[in-house]
Design an enzyme around this catalytic site. Structure first.
Site, PDB file in Angstrom:
ATOM      1  N   GLY A 113      62.836 -71.555  32.612  1.00  0.00           N
ATOM      2  CA  GLY A 113      63.966 -70.727  32.199  1.00  0.00           C
ATOM      3  C   GLY A 113      64.406 -71.007  30.781  1.00  0.00           C
ATOM      4  N   LYS A 132      66.237 -85.306  33.415  1.00  0.00           N
ATOM      5  CA  LYS A 132      66.977 -84.057  33.572  1.00  0.00           C
ATOM      6  C   LYS A 132      67.791 -84.071  34.858  1.00  0.00           C
ATOM      7  CE  LYS A 132      66.313 -79.100  34.283  1.00  0.00           C
ATOM      8  NZ  LYS A 132      65.340 -78.016  34.472  1.00  0.00           N
ATOM      9  N   THR A 168      64.866 -71.530  50.228  1.00  0.00           N
ATOM     10  CA  THR A 168      63.957 -71.234  49.126  1.00  0.00           C
ATOM     11  C   THR A 168      62.513 -71.443  49.575  1.00  0.00           C
ATOM     12  OG1 THR A 168      63.383 -71.790  46.828  1.00  0.00           O
ATOM     13  CG2 THR A 168      64.010 -73.604  48.264  1.00  0.00           C
ATOM     14  N   GLY A 208      59.189 -77.216  44.786  1.00  0.00           N
ATOM     15  CA  GLY A 208      59.786 -78.163  43.845  1.00  0.00           C
ATOM     16  C   GLY A 208      61.251 -78.414  44.176  1.00  0.00           C
ATOM     17  N   ASP A 253      72.761 -71.324  43.740  1.00  0.00           N
ATOM     18  CA  ASP A 253      72.541 -70.327  42.701  1.00  0.00           C
ATOM     19  C   ASP A 253      73.037 -70.935  41.408  1.00  0.00           C
ATOM     20  OD1 ASP A 253      71.675 -67.896  41.626  1.00  0.00           O
ATOM     21  OD2 ASP A 253      73.657 -66.995  41.797  1.00  0.00           O
ATOM     22  N   ASP A 256      65.533 -73.846  29.568  1.00  0.00           N
ATOM     23  CA  ASP A 256      65.451 -75.261  29.197  1.00  0.00           C
ATOM     24  C   ASP A 256      64.988 -75.497  27.758  1.00  0.00           C
ATOM     25  OD1 ASP A 256      66.456 -76.267  31.549  1.00  0.00           O
ATOM     26  OD2 ASP A 256      64.503 -76.641  32.464  1.00  0.00           O
ATOM     27  N   ASN A 259      60.500 -72.334  47.078  1.00  0.00           N
ATOM     28  CA  ASN A 259      60.109 -73.181  45.952  1.00  0.00           C
ATOM     29  C   ASN A 259      59.989 -74.633  46.425  1.00  0.00           C
ATOM     30  OD1 ASN A 259      60.206 -74.889  43.642  1.00  0.00           O
ATOM     31  ND2 ASN A 259      61.130 -73.248  42.446  1.00  0.00           N
ATOM     32  N   ARG A 276      72.247 -78.909  38.571  1.00  0.00           N
ATOM     33  CA  ARG A 276      71.709 -78.930  39.926  1.00  0.00           C
ATOM     34  C   ARG A 276      71.774 -80.330  40.523  1.00  0.00           C
ATOM     35  NH1 ARG A 276      68.701 -75.849  42.641  1.00  0.00           N
ATOM     36  NH2 ARG A 276      67.153 -77.446  43.062  1.00  0.00           N
TER      37      ARG A 276
END
Length: 206
Positions: free
Chosen positions: A157, A179, A8, A12, A68, A159, A10, A185
């Protein structure tokens, strides 16, 4: 120290995996210019994660981790599922805020569904692929309910419309640490972290 590539860009996600894996050297794709952008064309979360991890392990010559994930709504027969990130299709892309378009479309589709039938779960498949072809796949789930109006400004998304079982807050109203402790995840990557040393050692012996 073993270097692992998370498939990724990303940062984060890279930071999250570094927290979970602790003493392993985790890097993202920003450190590998020219890394392939792998299309998610498989019908399952595990299939899409494996596509990405296989491509990145082959490109970098290093163990690769990919994931994913998506939201599976009971009343929609498990959809949006693997289509979660692009549920609103070209309309979401044209709107410029795909997350908001996806969320609103889902709410519209569930408008007539009574509260007792709005169950759903987030599912994450996380995989490790080593350059010699060894593969490990794990999954994490978070059950909950889709509410009728967005609440909270955290996360991303879906959330703001998802309340986990045992909670009154949406995942967008929780701190990142709260979370992570219960999320699909977080569960998947913690399970992957538990098998990584054995998997990497086995790959090194092969």
């Amino acid at each position: 120290m073993t270097r692992i590539v998370l498939a990724t860009h990303n940062q984060g996600k890279v930071a999250e995996l570094r927290r979970i894996l602790g003493d392993l050297d985790v890097v993202g794709l920003d450190e590998f210019p020219g890394a392939p952008d792998v299309a998610e064309t498989e019908p399952t979360f595990a299939g899409n994660a494996l596509l990405k991890a296989r491509a990145i392990a082959a490109f970098t010559g290093l163990p690769a981790v990919a994931d994913d994930s998506g939201l599976c709504v009971d009343a929609l027969n498990g959809m949006p599922g693997v289509l979660s990130a692009r549920w609103s299709g070209r309309f979401g892309a044209a709107a410029g805020d795909r997350d908001a378009a996806n969320l609103q479309l889902l709410l519209d589709q569930l408008a007539d569904v009574p509260d007792e039938r709005r169950g759903a779960h987030f599912l994450c498949a996380a995989v490790l692929v080593t350059p010699d072809g060894a593969e490990r796949t794990v999954e994490g789930r978070m059950r909950g309910t889709v509410i009728r109006e967005p609440r909270g400004t955290g996360g991303f998304g879906y959330d703001p419309i998802f309340v986990p079982d045992g909670e009154t807050r949406t995942t967008a109203e929780m701190s990142a640490a709260e979370k992570d402790a219960i999320s699909h995840r977080g569960k998947a990557f913690r399970e992957l972290a538990a098998v990584l040393p054995e998997a990497l050692a086995a790959a090194g012996r092969s």
